[in-house]
Enzyme design. Structure first.
Site, PDB file in Angstrom:
ATOM      1  N   GLU A 167      23.718 -21.530 -18.755  1.00 44.49           N
ATOM      2  CA  GLU A 167      22.539 -20.857 -18.181  1.00 44.49           C
ATOM      3  C   GLU A 167      22.975 -19.607 -17.404  1.00 44.49           C
ATOM      4  O   GLU A 167      22.323 -18.561 -17.467  1.00 44.49           O
ATOM      5  CB  GLU A 167      21.771 -21.821 -17.267  1.00 44.49           C
ATOM      6  CG  GLU A 167      20.999 -22.863 -18.049  1.00 44.49           C
ATOM      7  CD  GLU A 167      20.444 -23.987 -17.165  1.00 44.49           C
ATOM      8  OE1 GLU A 167      19.325 -24.446 -17.451  1.00 44.49           O
ATOM      9  OE2 GLU A 167      21.128 -24.420 -16.210  1.00 44.49           O
ATOM     10  N   ASP A 208       0.843  -1.197   0.000  1.00 43.17           N
ATOM     11  CA  ASP A 208       0.000   0.000   0.000  1.00 43.17           C
ATOM     12  C   ASP A 208       0.874   1.242   0.000  1.00 43.17           C
ATOM     13  O   ASP A 208       2.096   1.159   0.190  1.00 43.17           O
ATOM     14  CB  ASP A 208      -0.971  -0.031   1.200  1.00 43.17           C
ATOM     15  CG  ASP A 208      -0.257  -0.174   2.530  1.00 43.17           C
ATOM     16  OD1 ASP A 208       0.608   0.667   2.822  1.00 43.17           O
ATOM     17  OD2 ASP A 208      -0.569  -1.119   3.296  1.00 43.17           O
TER      18      ASP A 208
END
Ligand code: DGJ
Length: 729
Positions: free
Chosen positions: A613, A538
């Site tokens: 990777e 919030d």
């Protein structure tokens, strides 16, 4: 001056660059709301108010036999209690004689330059670049002498108006406040409005919901002790035909992390009232003579340019005027790797250094040691509250561990969940009364943990000391502040019976105090908020933390919806987004494209990745760094709605000067031999020419925005594209 008082008409107009807001000291000194919308300068809008004898509606006593003035039909700035207005109230008070009544009439007003601040609650602020004026209107109930002081700050350039309210008991007897709403906004014609909110659940926070206003009170709120996963303290009232780009939208964002309530009521005359503030559930606040209660701030915005227009207002305002952390404006936030999904609580110092070494090859800047490093914490049944290093795990000690990470050229971050306590902890054994529980009843368990009574000063002091102690002990660059349950058993050992109705709110005040103290002492630390994912995401939290963990759900396809919903109000620079093992069939490139709609990082065991990777990840981290200013500081556009059936989800970041843009597309659902898809860009300069990904061919901004870019169909499921558009000088 953004605030004008017109003596003749007794109107007060708040003026931003594109909007006007007007009120009037009206009949019997009631503060009447007249207008909020596109700019009308200081035209007197009183002509809109018609008065009729509305059968069965109450009239103020002073009106005597004039029956046409009823608060039940008047638009107001702060709705009263028991004064003949049967719609939703802004305030509910129990007076010392037991009466339930509040009748606020305008007693005075004050206009000043600058932004108001609240003593107890977080607020937005003005920067040197802002022109801000403040209006303070005092309403007084002449019987109780209780004042409601309405505060408005007008940010002219930002097109933002903030509101807050203080209740001051100037009488000589205590009162009990049972409801206090920070904002009340009345619309004379509200039947064509929709209400948009961000409901959700754990792992699926801030999904977007839109409902037509009908004749009842639509409520959005949380009673979980936090703003919650289930709802968010942000709502939009918009035209029924509003879209991303067109239509009137009013936004209301409440700066509060506890129980909240928004009520939108379409009344018998098709007038619409929106109130928003602290949820009245189990809220009874005693106000003795001379005492003041502050309600949280609401940030209001209006635009005629649809949801995107509204989001841009909030994004800019929250980037500039909400969080004081230097990281909000800093050019680069670190690429991080978090230990949680790599090892959960099963790690030691050696494992962490191994992860860091592998992560270094991936271009990661920061290793975050998540849950499990303290007290006795091998699973989530114990240890919370014991904020000292578990030396069975971190054998070399925190200081040495951080040194090892720093020697790799990386920074170090750490996890806390300060508000909680495990029954199996030294803290609970020493202070069982610090945990919330109702006498004679067993406290509800959630993740088998209990909630610390943050309303207590001794608890606050303990946490400030413990957390600061750890932060001072080593070179800590980042803190993740988590909370992993909702509040129950609201009862404080430290408060008298008549004060128990204040505990929900005092918990939040205590929390803000603790965070404030820790952050003030460590202004150079980057803080990230978290609540079992994005459960307390919030505006108030973003006052303290420049970034917040969006969700524990790292599945990249789910994340498309999560980022979409969150972006309605909160800027992308606040969104914590990582690449993890979640989403087995989604290529790592797509995971990276999705995580770049946020602060970007990894949440996996880097030691399990092959060298190839790791090299791919290094390239991605590099890409993120390259695009960072654009992603974090640019304008964000939602190009498609992932909640609607479709084959692709797309979004775009455009630099403020429109000289560059990053347009991202994820293919979510490819139909066999289906139609060609085009993604239309937004926000470009129509007459300018842009190159795409460094290619030689140039495309005009208007072509890209009107005809769009064809998206290659001959790709695997869940493929993704990033188009970097660069304007030719
Ligand atoms: C919930 C958070 O959302 C996770 O990222 C992780 O930090 C766990 N808590 C740790 O308990």
């Amino acid at each position: 001056m953004g605030i004008i008082y017109n003596k003749e008409h007794k109107t007060i107009t708040l003026q931003t660059k594109h909007t006007s807001y007007q009120m009037k000291i009206g009949n019997l000194d009631y503060l009447i709301h007249l207008y909020y919308g596109p700019s009308i300068c200081d035209a007197d809008m009183s002509y809109q108010i018609m008065q009729y004898d509305r059968g069965f509606s109450g009239n103020p006593y002073e009106s005597r036999d004039a029956r046409t003035f009823s608060l039940d039909a008047q638009p107001q700035e702060f709705s009263t209690q028991q004064q003949g207005d049967f719609r939703t109230t802004s305030i509910e008070v129990v007076n010392s004689d037991g009466s339930y009544s509040y009748n606020g009439r305008t007693a005075g007003y004050k206009i000043s330059s600058g932004k108001y601040q609240l003593d107890t609650l977080p607020c937005t602020f003005a920067t040197d670049a802002d022109t801000v004026d403040t209006l303070e209107v005092t309403l007084t109930d002449s019987v109780s002498d209780v004042q409601a002081v309405l505060l408005y700050s007008v940010f002219e350039e930002a097109d933002i108006i903030t509101r807050a309210v203080k209740v001051v008991n100037r009488g000589n007897a205590p009162i009990h406040l049972k409801k206090i709403m920070s904002v009340c906004l009345d619309f004379l014609n509200g039947s064509d409005f929709d209400l948009v909110s961000l409901p959700g659940r754990y792992g699926q926070e801030r999904q977007v919901e839109r409902q037509h206003m009908t004749h009842h009170i639509h409520t959005i709120g949380s009673v979980r002790g936090s703003s919650s996963h289930q709802q968010n303290p942000f709502v939009i009232l918009c035209d029924r035909n509003a879209t991303e780009d067109y239509g009137k939208c009013y936004g209301f964002s409440l700066m509060y992390s506890g129980n909240f309530l928004a009520e939108a009521e379409l009344d018998q005359y098709d007038q619409l009232r929106l109130v928003m503030g602290i949820h009245p559930k189990q809220f009874v606040y005693e106000l003795k003579p001379g005492e003041v209660f502050e309600g949280p701030e609401t940030v209001m915005a209006f635009t005629e340019h649809g949801f995107t227009g509204l989001s841009h207002l909030y994004h800019d305002f929250y980037r500039n005027n909400l969080c004081r952390s230097k990281f909000v404006q800093e050019v680069q936030r670190p690429v991080l790797i978090n230990s949680w999904e790599a090892a959960f609580m099963d790690f030691d110092d050696v494992k962490l250094v191994e992860i860091a070494k592998a992560a270094r090859n991936m271009g990661v800047d920061l290793l975050v040691m998540d849950d499990g490093w303290f007290g006795k914490r091998d699973d989530d049944n114990s240890g919370l509250g014991d904020w000292y290093v578990n030396e069975d795990k971190i054998k070399c000690g925190l200081h040495k561990l951080v040194e090892q990470i720093n020697d790799l050229g990386m920074k170090f971050g750490i996890w806390f969940e300060p508000e909680m306590v495990s029954e199996d902890s030294d803290l609970y054994r020493a202070h069982p009364d610090w945990a919330m529980q109702i006498p004679g009843r067993h406290a509800v368990r959630s993740r088998n943990q209990m909630v610390l009574d943050m309303s207590r000063k001794d608890v606050q002091d303990y946490l400030i000391k413990k957390v600061n102690g750890i932060l001072d002990d080593a070179d800590i660059f980042y803190v993740k502040w988590d909370i992993n349950r909702s509040l129950t058993d609201i009862w404080s050992n430290n408060a008298a019976p008549e004060k128990q109705g204040e505990v929900y709110h005092r918990y939040i005040l205590g929390l803000y105090h603790v965070m404030d103290e820790i952050i003030k002492t460590h202004p150079d630390i980057l803080f990230e908020g978290c609540s079992g994912g994005g459960g307390r995401y919030d505006a108030a939290m973003l006052h303290y933390y420049p970034q917040y963990w969006v969700s524990d759900n790292n599945h990249p396809i789910d994340r498309l919806k999560l980022h979409y919903g969150t972006s309605f109000v909160y800027p992308v620079c606040t969104m914590g987004a990582h690449i993890s093992d979640s989403g087995k069939f989604v290529p790592i490139k797509t995971k990276a494209v999705v995580a770049m709609c946020g602060t970007f990082g990894y949440e996996l065991d880097a030691t399990h990745l092959s060298e190839e990777e790791q090299a791919v990840c290094k390239e991605q981290s590099g890409q993120f760094r390259k695009f960072y200013p654009l992603i974090i500081k640019g304008d964000y556009y939602r190009l498609t709605n992932p909640f609607k059936p479709g084959n692709m989800t797309a979004w775009q970041h455009v630099s403020k000067d429109k000289s560059e843009s990053l347009l991202s597309v994820v293919v979510t659902n490819l139909t066999c031999n289906g139609p060609q898809e085009y993604i239309r860009a937004k926000g470009l300069a129509p007459d300018a020419l842009y190159s795409i990904n460094g290619g030689e061919e140039l495309y005009s901004g208007s072509a890209l925005m009107n005809a769009g870019l064809p998206i290659d169909r001959e790709v695997e499921d869940y493929s993704s594209f990033q188009f970097y558009l660069k304007k030719q000088e």
